[in-house]
Enzyme design. Structure first.
Site, PDB file in Angstrom:
ATOM      1  N   THR A   1      10.922  32.618  -9.449  1.00 27.89           N
ATOM      2  CA  THR A   1      11.591  33.693 -10.175  1.00 27.89           C
ATOM      3  C   THR A   1      10.616  34.865 -10.094  1.00 27.89           C
ATOM      4  O   THR A   1       9.395  34.657 -10.108  1.00 27.89           O
ATOM      5  CB  THR A   1      11.873  33.350 -11.653  1.00 27.89           C
ATOM      6  N   HIS A   2      11.139  36.069  -9.962  1.00 27.65           N
ATOM      7  CA  HIS A   2      10.291  37.263  -9.757  1.00 27.65           C
ATOM      8  C   HIS A   2       9.411  37.113  -8.510  1.00 27.65           C
ATOM      9  O   HIS A   2       8.357  37.735  -8.426  1.00 27.65           O
ATOM     10  CB  HIS A   2       9.401  37.552 -10.973  1.00 27.65           C
TER      11      HIS A   2
ATOM     12  N   GLN B   1      44.609  56.653  10.533  1.00 34.33           N
ATOM     13  CA  GLN B   1      44.150  56.255  11.865  1.00 34.33           C
ATOM     14  C   GLN B   1      42.660  55.906  11.832  1.00 34.33           C
ATOM     15  O   GLN B   1      42.186  55.147  12.674  1.00 34.33           O
ATOM     16  CB  GLN B   1      44.426  57.383  12.858  1.00 34.33           C
TER      17      GLN B   1
ATOM     18  N   SER C   1       5.943  41.186  20.875  1.00 36.74           N
ATOM     19  CA  SER C   1       5.606  42.601  20.783  1.00 36.74           C
ATOM     20  C   SER C   1       5.022  43.035  22.115  1.00 36.74           C
ATOM     21  O   SER C   1       4.313  42.268  22.773  1.00 36.74           O
ATOM     22  CB  SER C   1       4.584  42.814  19.663  1.00 36.74           C
TER      23      SER C   1
ATOM     24  N   GLU D   1      16.131  40.065  10.889  1.00 37.30           N
ATOM     25  CA  GLU D   1      16.056  41.463  10.447  1.00 37.30           C
ATOM     26  C   GLU D   1      17.344  42.215  10.773  1.00 37.30           C
ATOM     27  O   GLU D   1      17.799  43.063   9.999  1.00 37.30           O
ATOM     28  CB  GLU D   1      14.850  42.154  11.098  1.00 37.30           C
TER      29      GLU D   1
ATOM     30  N   LYS E   1       2.260  38.382  18.458  1.00 37.56           N
ATOM     31  CA  LYS E   1       3.436  38.506  17.600  1.00 37.56           C
ATOM     32  C   LYS E   1       4.582  37.573  17.982  1.00 37.56           C
ATOM     33  O   LYS E   1       4.823  37.276  19.136  1.00 37.56           O
ATOM     34  CB  LYS E   1       3.959  39.958  17.620  1.00 37.56           C
TER      35      LYS E   1
HETATM   36  N1  ARG Z   1      47.685  55.922  15.868  1.00 33.92           N
HETATM   37  C1  ARG Z   1      48.315  55.969  14.590  1.00 33.92           C
HETATM   38  C2  ARG Z   1      47.447  55.239  13.574  1.00 33.92           C
HETATM   39  O1  ARG Z   1      46.657  54.477  13.956  1.00 33.92           O
HETATM   40  C3  ARG Z   1      49.661  55.335  14.638  1.00 33.92           C
HETATM   41  C4  ARG Z   1      50.633  55.868  13.636  1.00 33.92           C
HETATM   42  C5  ARG Z   1      50.966  57.258  13.941  1.00 33.92           C
HETATM   43  N2  ARG Z   1      52.065  57.725  13.182  1.00 33.92           N
HETATM   44  C6  ARG Z   1      52.387  59.002  13.164  1.00 33.92           C
HETATM   45  N3  ARG Z   1      53.389  59.327  12.468  1.00 33.92           N
HETATM   46  N4  ARG Z   1      51.686  59.907  13.749  1.00 33.92           N
HETATM   47  O2  ARG Z   1      47.569  55.467  12.396  1.00 33.92           O
END
Ligand code: ARG
Length: 472
Positions: A170-171, A337, A292, A305, A298
């Protein structure tokens, strides 16, 4: 090569867009085209796009909205498009914006104008929501597989080291001895919760948006339950506005991914510490070490990591998705999108991290002698002495704690471990201590005595492993 797939490119002709350009006289500005295009990213949805389109066309035919000849031509064409993309023949054209338009455009090249009937009673808004859900569902299944593999590696190593003594911290100060098996099983518990979070997300998301159309539904007599079933969804979504703009499923996925990544990062941190010279609890095998270029001595834990580092990016992906959504009025907006890069990024990083961690856990060479020596240092059995006084000499715990503390001070002054004190030295601290107490001061007897449910005793660890295996 390019021209046999994409024959006409709007960018070459300056024409308006062939999919939606009816009301436009001119084409988009070059930067407009660039900012609008998502094909470089959403091409990863091609399998889902084709599957959803095939389900949609079959349903349209079943409902008499599409003739069976047209549906057959569309289905065969979509399969060909899928084969071409699988063979690496997708030609990306920013003028065709996204994967949905690429697939439809290629379909029209293959089967002619009948391809234009596929988009009946559908919009890219319900299309992308459906494709993306299918993709995320696959990513959940992949994460579940990765979690299972890491869990198995932990169980194998925990079994091997059910009785190996190490310091419990702990700690990051030695607290009480624990068993390595118990320590490894603690990570298994985190994975059990991770698995349930992914499974929960999967259950909640598994409703089909297809047939919600642009935002309001459609007047065509669709059978949304049949497309839902064909795509493995449990049911169709209940509200079209929500269906096209909901990305909660992506947030759920990213949350489960981020917390899993945090668990992996904690385990990675342990490996990094344990492999360092002052600890020396593990030796990193060659397969999981890097050297390294300047220091020939190393052996660096780079994989651990990177798992620790990747968790930062996955957490960032979750935050990006939450912030993307928070200001959006209903229904679809193009901001959405930008939902894909964080999900794709997190999925890639998580599966690599899970695989790397499973590999490291399986291959680590533990050094039990170093762990035992560290467990014995720091008078880590002082609590056991206090517990003995409570149990055998009826001393109240607060007083027993004080007596054990004085024994630690004597050992410290003499420069020896607590279990190196003679009975005489202990009785000088408190005459109620008898030789029965000596037996409870070793680290082995300490861990063996921790038999409470969920405790570190080797027998409990073995039981926990058996329970884990039988719950599979
Ligand atoms: N490429 C668009 C997206 O990934 C698809 C939908 C586009 N719809 C539109 N009304 N422009 O969201």
């Amino acid at each position: 090569m390019r021209s046999d797939i994409i024959s006409r490119r709007d960018s070459d002709t300056g024409n308006s867009n062939s999919m939606w350009g009816g009301r436009f006289a001119g084409g988009p500005a070059a930067v407009m085209r660039e900012i609008n295009a998502s094909i470089a990213i959403d091409k990863r949805l091609w399998r889902e796009d084709i599957a959803a389109s095939r389900a949609h066309a079959a349903m349209l035919a079943k409902q008499g909205i599409l003739s069976s000849d047209d549906a057959a031509a569309i289905d065969a064409g979509l399969q060909t498009v899928g084969q071409e993309i699988a063979a690496g023949k997708l030609v990306e054209d920013p003028a065709l914006e996204d994967i949905h338009m690429h697939v439809e455009h290629r379909l029209s090249q293959l089967i002619g104008p009948v391809a234009g009937r596929l988009h009946t009673a559908r919009s890219r808004n319900d299309q992308v929501a459906t494709d993306f859900k299918l993709w995320v569902r696959g990513a959940i299944d992949e994460a579940l597989g990765g979690i299972d593999a890491l869990e198995e590696a932990l169980l194998v190593r925990a079994e091997e080291h059910a009785a190996t003594v190490m310091p419990g911290f702990t700690h990051l100060q030695s607290g009480q001895p624990v068993t390595l098996g118990h320590h490894l099983l603690a990570y298994r518990e985190m994975l059990v919760r991770d698995r349930s979070r992914f499974a929960d997300a999967r259950r909640r998301m598994n409703e089909s948006p297809l047939g919600s159309a642009a935002l309001a539904g459609t007047g065509f007599p669709l059978d949304r339950e049949s497309t839902a079933a064909a795509l493995g969804f449990d049911r169709a979504t209940a509200n079209s506005l929500d269906a096209v703009s909901d990305r909660d499923f992506a947030v759920d996925y990213l949350h489960a991914a981020a917390l899993t990544a945090v668990h992996l990062s904690r385990l990675a941190e342990e490996i990094i510490l344990w492999a360092s010279q002052p600890f020396g609890f593990v030796k990193l095998p060659d397969g999981w070490s890097t050297g390294s270029s300047i220091m020939p001595n190393k052996r660096n834990p780079d994989a651990a990591e990177l798992v620790r580092g990747h968790s930062a990016r996955i957490i960032g992906d979750l935050i990006a998705m939450l912030v993307l959504l928070k200001g959006l009025p209903l229904a679809y907006a193009k901001d959405l999108q930008d939902d894909k890069p964080p999900v794709f990024d997190a999925a890639d990083l998580l599966s690599l991290s899970l695989a790397a961690m499973a590999g490291m856990i399986a291959d680590l060479e533990f050094v039990p002698a170093r762990m035992r020596a560290a467990a014995a240092a720091g008078h880590a059995t002082a609590t056991d002495l206090a517990d003995w006084l409570v149990r055998e000499a009826d001393v109240p715990f607060r007083e027993a704690h004080h007596v054990a503390g004085r024994a630690v001070a004597v050992a410290e002054a003499a420069g020896i471990p607590l279990d190196g004190l003679s009975l005489e030295q202990l009785q000088a601290v408190d005459p109620r201590i008898t030789d029965g107490a000596l037996a409870c001061l070793s680290v082995e007897s300490s861990v063996a005595s921790r038999t409470s449910a969920g405790g570190t005793a080797p027998d409990r660890v073995r039981e926990a492993i058996a329970a884990a295996r039988s719950s599979k």
